[in-house]
Design a protein around this motif. Structure first.
Motif: not given
Ligand code: FRU
Length: 328
Positions: A109-110, A113, A117, A248, A254, A272-277
């Motif tokens: 993940a980034n 970011e 967040n 994370y 992947e 290859n950037i994975l999503n984060t929330v």
């Protein structure tokens, strides 16, 4: 199958003491098990930089088909990864980065970011313009998620005139690195409104210190990782120990997918950037349900695979008996 069809993926894991890394390994094994021609070999560097370098050397010597490395620190691992690349071994870097861009692919993940967040969560969960005091607890300084999470966090916070970072604690990703320093910091300053810890284990450590000082009601703590499971970040948010955690993802599945694509000769993305929330009390139940479902599916897959293995074993032994009978 012919011997030539079997591919070996060599993975050097930084350490496996924590659940986040255990989850990464598990996800890799599940994904690899879907491909009968893949042999996944995992080495554990036990958080020892020299040992990690030697393990990469081993895999180079063994000429694995794909190498995957989750670096402990960015700088010291870089030359040996370049060596693997020069030896023609496609190399995937996962989670922590190396220096420069001499690798085949990166997955993670980034982290800038993630820091942003966390900062935005603080801003949107406090009264606009209200004076706020924060403490930041960083991960191991020489590993890229630590400096990237910090960079993102500081970038957003520095634009807010009413928010001040009143203390920074240099952690090393583990809970024990937080206790003493946070204790003495809290003894010397007014209690902060928020603590941002670079992962949930250190966030938990911060909460324990806050509890010992009777400060859990006044300090909100934010972590990173958002692992599913009994002591994971999702549970900590549910129990109100953490105000929030920033997901994370480990990227284990992947990374294996990328490796199989490489082995098939496909072109793959370099980054290859994975999503984060952000996970907080608003969405924690949804997230937990989601993870429950995913976990159930993975368990089903694992179960089906063991049934198939059993059937195959029965079939093979029946086949063998049949052959003997034919010979007789
Ligand atoms: C696991 C871990 C995670 C963190 C990551 C950063 O070993 O410490 O908690 O997010 O590494 O590389």
């Amino acid at each position: 199958r012919e011997q030539e069809d079997i591919y070996t993926i060599g993975f050097v894991q930084a350490m496996t003491t924590d659940n986040w890394r255990k989850e990464m390994n598990r996800a890799m094994k599940v994904e690899a098990s879907m491909h009968p021609n893949l042999n996944l070999e995992i080495k554990d560097a036990h958080n020892d930089v020299e040992r990690q370098i030697a393990q990469v050397e081993d895999f180079i010597e063994k000429r694995v088909d794909v190498l995957i490395v989750s670096p402990i620190q960015s700088v010291p691992i870089t030359p040996v990864i370049e060596k693997a690349m020069n030896a023609g071994i496609p190399t995937i870097v996962i989670d922590r980065k190396i220096e420069g861009s001499n690798y085949t692919a990166y997955v993670g993940a980034n982290n800038v970011e993630i820091g942003e967040n966390a900062a935005n969560y603080i801003i949107s969960n406090s009264t606009p313009g209200k004076e706020l005091k924060l403490i930041e607890i960083t991960g191991l300084q020489a590993s890229s998620p630590a400096y990237e999470r910090s960079r993102g966090f500081r970038k957003v916070i520095s634009k807010q005139e009413n928010i001040e970072v009143v203390g920074t604690i240099a952690g090393d990703w583990e809970k024990t690195s937080v206790n003493k320093d946070l204790q003495s910091l809290l003894d010397s300053i007014e209690a902060p409104d928020f603590i941002f810890a670079h992962n949930d284990r250190m966030a938990m450590g911060a909460w324990e210190v806050a509890r010992s000082e009777n400060l859990t009601d006044s300090i909100q703590i934010i972590g990173v990782d958002g692992l599913f499971g009994p002591s994971g970040g999702i549970q900590l948010v549910k129990e109100n120990i953490l105000a929030a955690t920033v997901l994370y993802p480990t990227g284990g599945a992947e990374a294996i997918k990328l490796a199989t694509q490489l082995l098939a000769g496909d072109n793959i993305e370099k980054n290859n950037i994975l999503n984060t929330v952000v996970i907080d009390k608003v969405n924690v139940d949804i997230m937990q349900n989601q993870f429950n479902k995913m976990n159930q599916q993975q368990n089903d897959i694992e179960q089906q695979q063991s049934v198939i293995k059993e059937q195959l074993a029965t079939y093979n032994s029946q086949n063998y008996l049949l052959k003997i009978m034919v010979v007789l």
